[in-house]
Design an enzyme around this catalytic site. Structure first.
Site, PDB file in Angstrom:
ATOM      1  N   GLY A  73      28.453  -4.805  40.751  1.00 35.88           N
ATOM      2  CA  GLY A  73      28.905  -4.002  39.616  1.00 35.88           C
ATOM      3  C   GLY A  73      30.368  -4.164  39.264  1.00 35.88           C
ATOM      4  O   GLY A  73      30.990  -3.205  38.802  1.00 35.88           O
ATOM      5  N   LYS A 126      17.106  -9.025  35.854  1.00 32.59           N
ATOM      6  CA  LYS A 126      15.778  -9.032  35.249  1.00 32.59           C
ATOM      7  C   LYS A 126      15.921  -9.297  33.755  1.00 32.59           C
ATOM      8  O   LYS A 126      16.876  -8.830  33.126  1.00 32.59           O
ATOM      9  CB  LYS A 126      15.062  -7.687  35.451  1.00 32.59           C
ATOM     10  CG  LYS A 126      14.749  -7.337  36.901  1.00 32.59           C
ATOM     11  CD  LYS A 126      13.599  -8.170  37.419  1.00 32.59           C
ATOM     12  CE  LYS A 126      13.141  -7.684  38.792  1.00 32.59           C
ATOM     13  NZ  LYS A 126      14.171  -7.817  39.833  1.00 32.59           N
ATOM     14  N   ILE A 127      14.970 -10.019  33.192  1.00 29.89           N
ATOM     15  CA  ILE A 127      14.932 -10.228  31.746  1.00 29.89           C
ATOM     16  C   ILE A 127      14.265  -9.014  31.120  1.00 29.89           C
ATOM     17  O   ILE A 127      13.156  -8.629  31.508  1.00 29.89           O
ATOM     18  CB  ILE A 127      14.172 -11.519  31.402  1.00 29.89           C
ATOM     19  CG1 ILE A 127      14.922 -12.736  31.953  1.00 29.89           C
ATOM     20  CG2 ILE A 127      13.990 -11.655  29.896  1.00 29.89           C
ATOM     21  CD1 ILE A 127      14.190 -14.048  31.780  1.00 29.89           C
ATOM     22  N   THR A 169      26.267 -11.272  29.309  1.00 33.20           N
ATOM     23  CA  THR A 169      27.286 -12.299  29.527  1.00 33.20           C
ATOM     24  C   THR A 169      26.663 -13.487  30.247  1.00 33.20           C
ATOM     25  O   THR A 169      25.622 -13.372  30.905  1.00 33.20           O
ATOM     26  CB  THR A 169      28.453 -11.765  30.376  1.00 33.20           C
ATOM     27  OG1 THR A 169      27.960 -11.383  31.674  1.00 33.20           O
ATOM     28  CG2 THR A 169      29.119 -10.571  29.710  1.00 33.20           C
ATOM     29  N   HIS A 170      27.318 -14.642  30.113  1.00 32.14           N
ATOM     30  CA  HIS A 170      26.840 -15.851  30.780  1.00 32.14           C
ATOM     31  C   HIS A 170      28.047 -16.704  31.162  1.00 32.14           C
ATOM     32  O   HIS A 170      28.974 -16.863  30.359  1.00 32.14           O
ATOM     33  CB  HIS A 170      25.921 -16.644  29.851  1.00 32.14           C
ATOM     34  CG  HIS A 170      25.360 -17.871  30.491  1.00 32.14           C
ATOM     35  ND1 HIS A 170      24.426 -17.820  31.517  1.00 32.14           N
ATOM     36  CD2 HIS A 170      25.601 -19.194  30.264  1.00 32.14           C
ATOM     37  CE1 HIS A 170      24.127 -19.051  31.888  1.00 32.14           C
ATOM     38  NE2 HIS A 170      24.832 -19.898  31.157  1.00 32.14           N
TER      39      HIS A 170
END
Length: 209
Positions: free
Chosen positions: A15, A94-95, A109-110
Protein backbone atom coordinates in the site's frame (compact mmCIF):
# COMPACT_ATOMS: atom_id res chain seq x y z
CA UNK A 1 -17.30 16.76 -16.43
CA UNK A 2 -16.56 14.07 -13.83
CA UNK A 3 -15.23 14.81 -10.35
CA UNK A 4 -13.11 12.73 -7.99
CA UNK A 5 -13.58 14.00 -4.45
CA UNK A 6 -14.48 10.65 -2.86
CA UNK A 7 -11.95 7.85 -3.40
CA UNK A 8 -12.17 4.13 -2.78
CA UNK A 9 -8.65 2.69 -3.03
CA UNK A 10 -8.07 -1.03 -3.73
CA UNK A 11 -4.88 -2.75 -2.54
CA UNK A 12 -3.34 -6.22 -2.43
CA UNK A 13 -0.04 -5.59 -0.67
CA UNK A 14 2.06 -3.00 1.12
CA UNK A 15 0.00 0.00 0.00
CA UNK A 16 2.75 2.53 -0.70
CA UNK A 17 0.61 4.26 -3.35
CA UNK A 18 -2.28 4.24 -0.88
CA UNK A 19 -0.06 5.89 1.74
CA UNK A 20 0.91 8.62 -0.70
CA UNK A 21 -2.79 9.32 -1.33
CA UNK A 22 -3.59 9.27 2.39
CA UNK A 23 -0.78 11.72 3.08
CA UNK A 24 -1.87 14.06 0.29
CA UNK A 25 -5.55 13.96 1.23
CA UNK A 26 -4.75 15.03 4.80
CA UNK A 27 -4.50 18.54 3.31
CA UNK A 28 -8.07 19.80 2.61
CA UNK A 29 -6.80 21.79 -0.36
CA UNK A 30 -5.87 18.54 -2.12
CA UNK A 31 -9.53 18.10 -3.04
CA UNK A 32 -9.83 14.32 -2.71
CA UNK A 33 -10.47 12.12 0.31
CA UNK A 34 -10.03 8.36 0.76
CA UNK A 35 -13.41 7.18 2.09
CA UNK A 36 -12.61 3.44 2.10
CA UNK A 37 -9.88 0.94 1.31
CA UNK A 38 -10.71 -2.47 -0.12
CA UNK A 39 -8.58 -5.57 -0.52
CA UNK A 40 -8.75 -9.10 -1.90
CA UNK A 41 -6.89 -10.59 1.07
CA UNK A 42 -6.50 -10.07 4.79
CA UNK A 43 -3.44 -9.28 6.88
CA UNK A 44 -1.72 -6.91 4.45
CA UNK A 45 0.06 -3.68 5.24
CA UNK A 46 -2.24 -1.73 2.97
CA UNK A 47 -5.18 -2.45 5.29
CA UNK A 48 -3.05 -1.58 8.31
CA UNK A 49 -2.18 1.78 6.74
CA UNK A 50 -5.87 2.51 6.27
CA UNK A 51 -6.67 1.51 9.84
CA UNK A 52 -3.95 3.79 11.22
CA UNK A 53 -5.45 6.64 9.20
CA UNK A 54 -8.94 5.90 10.52
CA UNK A 55 -10.26 4.94 7.08
CA UNK A 56 -12.89 2.15 6.82
CA UNK A 57 -11.76 -1.07 5.16
CA UNK A 58 -13.31 -4.13 3.57
CA UNK A 59 -12.00 -7.45 2.27
CA UNK A 60 -13.61 -9.39 -0.57
CA UNK A 61 -11.73 -12.65 -1.17
CA UNK A 62 -12.21 -14.44 -4.46
CA UNK A 63 -12.27 -17.86 -2.81
CA UNK A 64 -15.27 -16.88 -0.71
CA UNK A 65 -17.46 -16.81 -3.84
CA UNK A 66 -18.64 -19.71 -6.04
CA UNK A 67 -17.60 -18.00 -9.28
CA UNK A 68 -15.56 -15.07 -10.49
CA UNK A 69 -18.78 -13.38 -11.63
CA UNK A 70 -20.13 -13.61 -8.07
CA UNK A 71 -16.95 -11.97 -6.77
CA UNK A 72 -17.21 -9.25 -9.42
CA UNK A 73 -20.72 -8.42 -8.26
CA UNK A 74 -19.80 -8.57 -4.58
CA UNK A 75 -16.82 -6.25 -4.76
CA UNK A 76 -18.77 -3.81 -6.92
CA UNK A 77 -21.50 -3.72 -4.26
CA UNK A 78 -18.96 -3.14 -1.49
CA UNK A 79 -17.38 -0.30 -3.44
CA UNK A 80 -20.78 1.22 -4.21
CA UNK A 81 -21.73 1.30 -0.53
CA UNK A 82 -19.13 4.07 -0.04
CA UNK A 83 -20.45 6.18 -2.95
CA UNK A 84 -17.07 6.93 -4.54
CA UNK A 85 -16.54 9.32 -7.42
CA UNK A 86 -13.31 7.54 -8.38
CA UNK A 87 -11.87 4.09 -7.65
CA UNK A 88 -8.07 3.83 -7.55
CA UNK A 89 -6.47 0.44 -8.15
CA UNK A 90 -3.25 0.88 -6.17
CA UNK A 91 -1.35 -2.36 -6.51
CA UNK A 92 -4.59 -4.36 -6.63
CA UNK A 93 -3.74 -7.75 -8.11
CA UNK A 94 -7.15 -8.64 -9.53
CA UNK A 95 -8.71 -7.50 -12.80
CA UNK A 96 -11.99 -5.78 -12.05
CA UNK A 97 -15.06 -6.96 -13.93
CA UNK A 98 -17.92 -5.19 -15.65
CA UNK A 99 -19.99 -4.60 -12.49
CA UNK A 100 -17.27 -2.24 -11.20
CA UNK A 101 -16.00 -0.85 -14.51
CA UNK A 102 -19.52 -0.02 -15.70
CA UNK A 103 -20.43 1.73 -12.45
CA UNK A 104 -17.30 3.76 -11.62
CA UNK A 105 -14.27 5.31 -13.27
CA UNK A 106 -11.25 3.25 -12.18
CA UNK A 107 -7.75 4.73 -12.21
CA UNK A 108 -4.81 2.36 -12.50
CA UNK A 109 -1.02 2.63 -12.86
CA UNK A 110 1.51 0.61 -14.84
CA UNK A 111 5.34 0.61 -14.63
CA UNK A 112 5.98 1.21 -18.34
CA UNK A 113 5.06 3.68 -21.06
CA UNK A 114 1.94 2.10 -22.50
CA UNK A 115 1.03 0.82 -25.01
CA UNK A 116 4.54 -0.66 -24.80
CA UNK A 117 5.11 -3.53 -22.36
CA UNK A 118 1.65 -4.16 -20.89
CA UNK A 119 0.99 -6.98 -18.43
CA UNK A 120 2.52 -8.22 -15.21
CA UNK A 121 6.19 -7.92 -16.26
CA UNK A 122 6.41 -4.44 -17.75
CA UNK A 123 9.76 -3.61 -16.14
CA UNK A 124 11.36 -6.93 -17.05
CA UNK A 125 10.06 -6.76 -20.61
CA UNK A 126 11.37 -3.22 -21.09
CA UNK A 127 14.83 -4.23 -19.90
CA UNK A 128 14.84 -7.32 -22.10
CA UNK A 129 13.96 -5.15 -25.10
CA UNK A 130 16.93 -2.89 -24.47
CA UNK A 131 15.01 0.38 -24.26
CA UNK A 132 16.88 3.47 -23.12
CA UNK A 133 13.83 5.07 -21.48
CA UNK A 134 10.78 3.59 -19.82
CA UNK A 135 8.50 5.10 -17.20
CA UNK A 136 5.05 4.90 -15.70
CA UNK A 137 1.51 5.36 -16.95
CA UNK A 138 -1.66 6.45 -15.18
CA UNK A 139 -4.73 5.23 -17.07
CA UNK A 140 -8.45 4.69 -16.79
CA UNK A 141 -9.06 0.95 -16.59
CA UNK A 142 -11.18 -0.89 -19.12
CA UNK A 143 -11.96 -4.56 -19.71
CA UNK A 144 -8.54 -5.24 -21.24
CA UNK A 145 -5.09 -5.57 -19.67
CA UNK A 146 -3.44 -2.14 -19.39
CA UNK A 147 -5.42 -1.01 -22.42
CA UNK A 148 -7.56 1.85 -21.12
CA UNK A 149 -7.33 5.55 -22.02
CA UNK A 150 -4.06 7.11 -20.87
CA UNK A 151 -4.35 9.99 -18.41
CA UNK A 152 -0.66 10.76 -17.80
CA UNK A 153 2.83 9.38 -18.34
CA UNK A 154 6.31 10.22 -17.14
CA UNK A 155 9.67 9.05 -18.42
CA UNK A 156 12.29 7.20 -16.35
CA UNK A 157 15.71 6.68 -17.91
CA UNK A 158 17.20 3.20 -17.99
CA UNK A 159 20.76 3.21 -16.62
CA UNK A 160 23.50 0.87 -17.78
CA UNK A 161 23.70 -1.04 -14.50
CA UNK A 162 19.96 -1.32 -13.86
CA UNK A 163 18.45 -4.66 -13.00
CA UNK A 164 14.70 -5.24 -12.71
CA UNK A 165 14.47 -4.51 -8.99
CA UNK A 166 16.52 -1.30 -9.08
CA UNK A 167 14.69 0.07 -12.10
CA UNK A 168 11.28 -0.85 -10.68
CA UNK A 169 11.99 1.00 -7.44
CA UNK A 170 12.96 4.12 -9.37
CA UNK A 171 9.78 3.86 -11.43
CA UNK A 172 7.67 3.40 -8.27
CA UNK A 173 9.00 6.66 -6.84
CA UNK A 174 7.87 8.53 -9.94
CA UNK A 175 4.61 6.58 -10.07
CA UNK A 176 3.59 7.59 -6.54
CA UNK A 177 4.22 11.26 -7.23
CA UNK A 178 2.42 11.18 -10.58
CA UNK A 179 -0.59 9.31 -9.16
CA UNK A 180 -0.98 11.81 -6.33
CA UNK A 181 -0.67 14.73 -8.76
CA UNK A 182 -3.24 13.32 -11.20
CA UNK A 183 -5.82 12.29 -8.58
CA UNK A 184 -5.61 15.74 -7.01
CA UNK A 185 -6.06 17.47 -10.35
CA UNK A 186 -8.99 15.22 -11.25
CA UNK A 187 -10.62 16.09 -7.93
CA UNK A 188 -10.06 19.83 -8.16
CA UNK A 189 -10.52 20.40 -11.89
CA UNK A 190 -12.69 17.51 -13.09
CA UNK A 191 -12.04 15.49 -16.24
CA UNK A 192 -13.62 14.40 -19.49
CA UNK A 193 -13.05 11.42 -21.78
CA UNK A 194 -13.59 11.55 -25.54
CA UNK A 195 -12.68 8.29 -27.22
CA UNK A 196 -9.17 7.59 -25.94
CA UNK A 197 -8.43 11.21 -25.05
CA UNK A 198 -8.59 12.19 -21.37
CA UNK A 199 -8.56 15.87 -20.47
CA UNK A 200 -8.28 17.26 -16.96
CA UNK A 201 -10.04 20.58 -16.56
CA UNK A 202 -9.66 22.55 -19.77
CA UNK A 203 -6.25 21.13 -20.58
CA UNK A 204 -5.06 17.82 -22.07
CA UNK A 205 -4.30 15.04 -19.58
CA UNK A 206 -1.28 15.81 -17.39
CA UNK A 207 2.17 14.32 -17.25
CA UNK A 208 4.92 14.16 -19.85
CA UNK A 209 6.18 11.58 -22.28
Amino acid sequence: MSKAGRLVVLVSGSGTNLQALLDASADPSYGARVVAVGADREGIEGLARAARAGVPTFVEKLRDHPTRADWDRAIAARIASYEPELVVSAGFMKILGAPTLDAFPVLNTHPALLPSFPGAHGVRDALAHGVKVTGCTVMLADAGVDSGPIVAQEVVRVLADDDEAVLHERIKTVERRLLVEIVGRMAREGWTVSGRTVRIGNQPGGGST
